[in-house]
Design an enzyme around this catalytic site. Structure first.
Site, short mmCIF file in Angstrom:
data_model
loop_
_atom_site.label_atom_id
_atom_site.label_comp_id
_atom_site.label_asym_id
_atom_site.label_seq_id
_atom_site.Cartn_x
_atom_site.Cartn_y
_atom_site.Cartn_z
N ASP A 187 -120.42 63.30 -33.86
CA ASP A 187 -120.31 62.54 -32.62
C ASP A 187 -120.38 63.44 -31.39
O ASP A 187 -119.56 64.33 -31.22
CB ASP A 187 -118.98 61.76 -32.60
CG ASP A 187 -118.84 60.82 -33.78
OD1 ASP A 187 -119.85 60.18 -34.12
OD2 ASP A 187 -117.74 60.73 -34.36
N ASP A 237 -121.10 69.24 -35.75
CA ASP A 237 -120.27 68.05 -35.58
C ASP A 237 -121.22 66.87 -35.38
O ASP A 237 -122.35 67.03 -34.91
CB ASP A 237 -119.36 68.23 -34.37
CG ASP A 237 -118.52 67.00 -34.10
OD1 ASP A 237 -117.83 66.54 -35.02
OD2 ASP A 237 -118.58 66.48 -32.98
#
Length: 273
Positions: free
Chosen positions: A27, A25
């Site tokens: 962020d 991922d």
């Protein structure tokens, strides 16, 4: 599993040959933009809720960190708007992606949040987690394929601003999700799309996520390893969501050397014993 967890601390030793790919991922795992997103969401909802409270006479209840984690974090932008508003008993029309930021629709509010995010990004730039970058570079050096996933439509711009485009073989972001009609987290669609693009079955891929919805997505996709990255003091919730191991930072990961091939049982030692 392809890791060995210490009983006394959250670290992990990973056998690289147990996996062909690692999916990250963006962020909160690779970049520090999660807090920029969180600040943009708070500005959006606090402004909206204050204005609504003034118009209706209802008490103002601010947008809290727990609201961000429960209703917004890791989800596509418009899904996050709708999810949070539903938690407050507020229903708005969906609107269209072209709605201006001042329109009182799901899309309008989402576009206003995006406007706030870009202003912060332009002002403050992009910070990265150097330990995450170091791990990704080491994985690539050892032949592991890497992919980046993000519900954000800004993912490629963030990567370019941070100078990290070369870290990933595949990028699947919010724009791709819309184009491919992928369901948002906690559905596993975006991770499965990344694994497919890499040509790797989910069981041979590891997922690295900091959001509860992202960990749930990795677990739902039946990936070989789901790593929760605890940036917000929610280790227990990440484990409950399905993380195999939870670490505070990816510096806790160490890669083990390849396992030496076993000697044939019939092979005699040269010294005759």
């Amino acid at each position: 599993m392809g890791y060995a967890q210490s009983p006394r601390r959250e670290d992990a030793a990973w056998r690289v040959e147990d996996f062909d790919a690692a999916i990250f991922d963006l962020d909160g795992v690779v970049t520090r933009t999660a807090r920029v997103h969180a600040a943009a969401w708070k500005r959006l909802f606090d402004e909206y809720l204050k204005r609504r409270a003034g118009a209706t006479g209802a008490p103002f209840r601010p947008f809290l960190d727990d609201d961000y984690r429960r209703y917004v974090d890791g989800k596509p932008r418009y899904d996050g708007v709708e999810s949070f508003l539903q938690s407050r008993g507020i229903a708005l029309p969906p609107g269209a992606a072209t709605d201006p930021p001042d329109r009182e629709t799901i899309s309008g509010l989402g576009n206003r949040k995006n406007q706030y995010f870009h202003k912060s990004l332009e002002k403050d730039g992009v910070e990265v987690f150097e330990s995450s970058v170091a791990l990704i570079r080491e994985l690539r050096a050892r032949g592991v394929k890497t992919a980046l996933v993000s519900s954000s439509r800004n993912a490629r711009a963030v990567l370019a601003a941070a100078g990290l485009t070369d870290l990933f073989d595949v990028c699947v972001d919010g724009t791709d999700a819309q184009r491919l009609d992928l369901k948002g987290k906690p559905r596993p669609d975006i991770f499965l799309a990344a694994a497919t693009a890499l040509g790797v079955p989910p069981k041979r891929a590891a997922v690295f996520e900091d959001a509860i919805s992202g960990v749930q997505a990795g677990r739902a996709g039946d990936f070989g390893l789901v790593v929760g990255v605890d940036r917000a003091g929610q280790a227990a919730a990440l484990r409950e969501a399905g993380a195999d191991v939870v670490v505070a930072d990816l510096a806790a990961f160490s890669l083990l050397p390849p396992t030496p091939p076993a000697r044939p049982a019939s092979m005699e030692r040269r010294d005759g014993r």
